[in-house]
Motif scaffolding. Structure first.
Motif, PDB file in Angstrom:
ATOM      1  N   MET A   1      43.712   9.334  26.423  1.00 16.18           N
ATOM      2  CA  MET A   1      44.883  10.181  26.345  1.00 16.18           C
ATOM      3  C   MET A   1      45.166  10.761  27.724  1.00 16.18           C
ATOM      4  N   LYS A   2      46.399  10.626  28.181  1.00 13.90           N
ATOM      5  CA  LYS A   2      46.843  11.182  29.447  1.00 13.90           C
ATOM      6  C   LYS A   2      47.590  12.479  29.178  1.00 13.90           C
ATOM      7  N   GLY A   3      47.611  13.375  30.171  1.00 13.21           N
ATOM      8  CA  GLY A   3      48.359  14.596  29.953  1.00 13.21           C
ATOM      9  C   GLY A   3      48.243  15.610  31.063  1.00 13.21           C
ATOM     10  N   THR A   4      48.847  16.759  30.794  1.00  9.95           N
ATOM     11  CA  THR A   4      48.882  17.886  31.716  1.00  9.95           C
ATOM     12  C   THR A   4      48.301  19.097  30.996  1.00  9.95           C
ATOM     13  N   TYR A   5      47.622  19.956  31.741  1.00 11.20           N
ATOM     14  CA  TYR A   5      46.976  21.103  31.111  1.00 11.20           C
ATOM     15  C   TYR A   5      47.074  22.338  31.993  1.00 11.20           C
ATOM     16  N   CYS A   6      46.952  23.479  31.352  1.00  6.38           N
ATOM     17  CA  CYS A   6      46.820  24.770  32.032  1.00  6.38           C
ATOM     18  C   CYS A   6      45.539  25.423  31.530  1.00  6.38           C
ATOM     19  N   LEU A   7      44.700  25.820  32.448  1.00  4.12           N
ATOM     20  CA  LEU A   7      43.523  26.630  32.115  1.00  4.12           C
ATOM     21  C   LEU A   7      43.902  28.084  32.358  1.00  4.12           C
ATOM     22  N   ILE A   8      43.722  28.927  31.355  1.00  4.30           N
ATOM     23  CA  ILE A   8      43.947  30.357  31.540  1.00  4.30           C
ATOM     24  C   ILE A   8      42.569  30.970  31.744  1.00  4.30           C
ATOM     25  N   ILE A   9      42.361  31.525  32.924  1.00  2.00           N
ATOM     26  CA  ILE A   9      41.046  31.971  33.379  1.00  2.00           C
ATOM     27  C   ILE A   9      41.057  33.484  33.554  1.00  2.00           C
ATOM     28  N   GLU A  10      40.099  34.124  32.930  1.00  4.52           N
ATOM     29  CA  GLU A  10      39.935  35.569  33.129  1.00  4.52           C
ATOM     30  C   GLU A  10      38.961  35.793  34.270  1.00  4.52           C
ATOM     31  N   ASN A  11      39.347  36.634  35.221  1.00  5.60           N
ATOM     32  CA  ASN A  11      38.461  37.060  36.300  1.00  5.60           C
ATOM     33  C   ASN A  11      38.188  38.544  36.101  1.00  5.60           C
ATOM     34  N   LYS A  12      36.967  38.872  35.758  1.00  6.13           N
ATOM     35  CA  LYS A  12      36.621  40.250  35.399  1.00  6.13           C
ATOM     36  C   LYS A  12      36.315  41.150  36.588  1.00  6.13           C
ATOM     37  N   LYS A  13      36.316  40.566  37.802  1.00  7.11           N
ATOM     38  CA  LYS A  13      35.908  41.356  38.965  1.00  7.11           C
ATOM     39  C   LYS A  13      36.645  40.874  40.216  1.00  7.11           C
ATOM     40  N   GLU A  14      37.215  41.787  40.964  1.00  6.28           N
ATOM     41  CA  GLU A  14      37.831  41.436  42.244  1.00  6.28           C
ATOM     42  C   GLU A  14      36.754  40.850  43.153  1.00  6.28           C
ATOM     43  N   CYS A  15      37.092  39.758  43.843  1.00  7.52           N
ATOM     44  CA  CYS A  15      36.067  39.100  44.655  1.00  7.52           C
ATOM     45  C   CYS A  15      36.692  38.175  45.699  1.00  7.52           C
ATOM     46  N   ASP A  16      35.857  37.761  46.623  1.00  7.53           N
ATOM     47  CA  ASP A  16      36.198  36.718  47.583  1.00  7.53           C
ATOM     48  C   ASP A  16      35.281  35.542  47.289  1.00  7.53           C
ATOM     49  N   LEU A  17      35.839  34.336  47.273  1.00  9.93           N
ATOM     50  CA  LEU A  17      35.060  33.131  47.023  1.00  9.93           C
ATOM     51  C   LEU A  17      35.374  32.087  48.079  1.00  9.93           C
ATOM     52  N   THR A  18      34.350  31.355  48.485  1.00  9.06           N
ATOM     53  CA  THR A  18      34.556  30.209  49.351  1.00  9.06           C
ATOM     54  C   THR A  18      34.845  29.019  48.460  1.00  9.06           C
ATOM     55  N   VAL A  19      35.955  28.353  48.729  1.00 11.77           N
ATOM     56  CA  VAL A  19      36.415  27.230  47.909  1.00 11.77           C
ATOM     57  C   VAL A  19      36.353  25.959  48.754  1.00 11.77           C
ATOM     58  N   GLY A  20      35.204  25.277  48.681  1.00 13.91           N
ATOM     59  CA  GLY A  20      35.026  24.024  49.411  1.00 13.91           C
ATOM     60  C   GLY A  20      35.450  24.141  50.853  1.00 13.91           C
ATOM     61  N   LYS A  21      36.167  23.123  51.326  1.00 16.02           N
ATOM     62  CA  LYS A  21      36.636  23.082  52.713  1.00 16.02           C
ATOM     63  C   LYS A  21      37.865  23.952  52.945  1.00 16.02           C
ATOM     64  N   LYS A  22      38.454  24.492  51.851  1.00 15.83           N
ATOM     65  CA  LYS A  22      39.644  25.336  51.975  1.00 15.83           C
ATOM     66  C   LYS A  22      39.308  26.710  52.545  1.00 15.83           C
ATOM     67  N   GLY A  23      38.050  27.120  52.431  1.00 13.70           N
ATOM     68  CA  GLY A  23      37.644  28.409  52.972  1.00 13.70           C
ATOM     69  C   GLY A  23      37.682  29.520  51.943  1.00 13.70           C
ATOM     70  N   ASN A  24      37.813  30.752  52.435  1.00 12.46           N
ATOM     71  CA  ASN A  24      37.750  31.936  51.577  1.00 12.46           C
ATOM     72  C   ASN A  24      39.090  32.241  50.922  1.00 12.46           C
ATOM     73  N   PHE A  25      38.996  32.645  49.654  1.00 10.11           N
ATOM     74  CA  PHE A  25      40.153  33.101  48.886  1.00 10.11           C
ATOM     75  C   PHE A  25      39.788  34.447  48.274  1.00 10.11           C
ATOM     76  N   HIS A  26      40.773  35.315  48.208  1.00 16.51           N
ATOM     77  CA  HIS A  26      40.587  36.607  47.548  1.00 16.51           C
ATOM     78  C   HIS A  26      41.170  36.509  46.140  1.00 16.51           C
ATOM     79  N   PHE A  27      40.397  36.947  45.156  1.00 17.11           N
ATOM     80  CA  PHE A  27      40.833  36.918  43.758  1.00 17.11           C
ATOM     81  C   PHE A  27      40.813  38.334  43.199  1.00 17.11           C
ATOM     82  N   GLU A  28      41.971  38.769  42.750  1.00 19.26           N
ATOM     83  CA  GLU A  28      42.066  40.070  42.100  1.00 19.26           C
ATOM     84  C   GLU A  28      41.517  39.970  40.684  1.00 19.26           C
ATOM     85  N   LYS A  29      41.146  41.091  40.134  1.00 23.13           N
ATOM     86  CA  LYS A  29      40.777  41.147  38.728  1.00 23.13           C
ATOM     87  C   LYS A  29      42.035  40.855  37.918  1.00 23.13           C
ATOM     88  N   GLY A  30      41.907  40.010  36.911  1.00 23.49           N
ATOM     89  CA  GLY A  30      43.070  39.672  36.092  1.00 23.49           C
ATOM     90  C   GLY A  30      42.963  38.268  35.539  1.00 23.49           C
TER      91      GLY A  30
END
Length: 145
Positions: A1-30
Motif C-alpha cells: 500500500m502506497k500513501g501519505t501520512y502525518c505523524l502528530i508528535i507531542e513534545n513535553k519539554k522545550e529542547c535543542d536536538l542535533t538532527v543528523g547532518k542538519k545540525g541543531n534545531f530548537h523545539f518548543e513544548k507543544g
C-alpha cells in the motif's frame, strides 16, 4: 500500500536536538506534525516510526528518539501519488514551519510544523487531506502486523 501520512508528535519539554547532518534545531513544548510518504509500504513506514528501536535515518527519527516525545496520532491516506508536498503546503498556511526539517529531497521549506494545540493540529491534517481529495484515516483503520 502506497500513501501519505502525518505523524502528530507531542513534545513535553522545550529542547535543542542535533538532527543528523542538519545540525541543531530548537523545539518548543507543544505538538508537531511531520508529513511523509511511503511509496512502497505505508503500514511498514508507519510501524517503523512508531517503533522505539530503530536506526536514526530520517530527520523525524531524531525527534522521535528524544525521551520527551511521543506520537499521539497518525493521519494517513492510501494513494499512488506523492502528495506530501501538497499536504505540507496546506499545513504550512496555519502553523509554524520548522525550516529545513524533513524536506531535503524537495523544494518545500519544511515537512515539520509546530502547533500549541493537538486538536487543532489533527484537524488541520485531516482538512489538508480532504483539500487534496484524499480520505483521511487513523491508526484504527490500519493493520500494523
Amino acid at each position: 500500500m502506497k500513501g501519505t501520512y502525518c505523524l502528530i508528535i507531542e513534545n513535553k519539554k522545550e529542547c535543542d536536538l542535533t538532527v543528523g547532518k542538519k545540525g541543531n534545531f530548537h523545539f518548543e513544548k507543544g505538538f508537531y506534525v511531520y508529513v511523509g510518504s511511503a511509496l512502497n509500504s505505508l503500514p511498514g513506514r508507519i510501524k517503523r516510526h512508531l517503533s522505539s528501536s530503530k536506526k536514526l535515518f530520517w530527520h523525524v527519527d531524531y525527534l522521535l528518539a528524544a525521551p520527551h516525545t511521543r506520537v499521539i496520532e497518525v493521519v494517513f491516506a492510501s494513494n499512488p501519488h506523492k502528495v506530501e508536498c501538497a499536504i505540507s503546503s496546506n499545513i504550512s498556511l496555519k502553523s509554524k514551519e520548522i525550516p529545513g526539517f524533513g524536506s531535503s529531497d524537495c523544494r518545500c521549506k519544511s515537512h515539520l510544523f509546530y502547533f500549541k494545540d493537538s486538536t487543532e493540529s489533527i484537524k488541520i491534517c485531516k482538512d489538508s487531506f480532504l483539500k487534496n481529495k484524499l480520505v483521511p484515516q487513523d491508526l484504527s483503520q490500519l493493520s500494523l502486523k
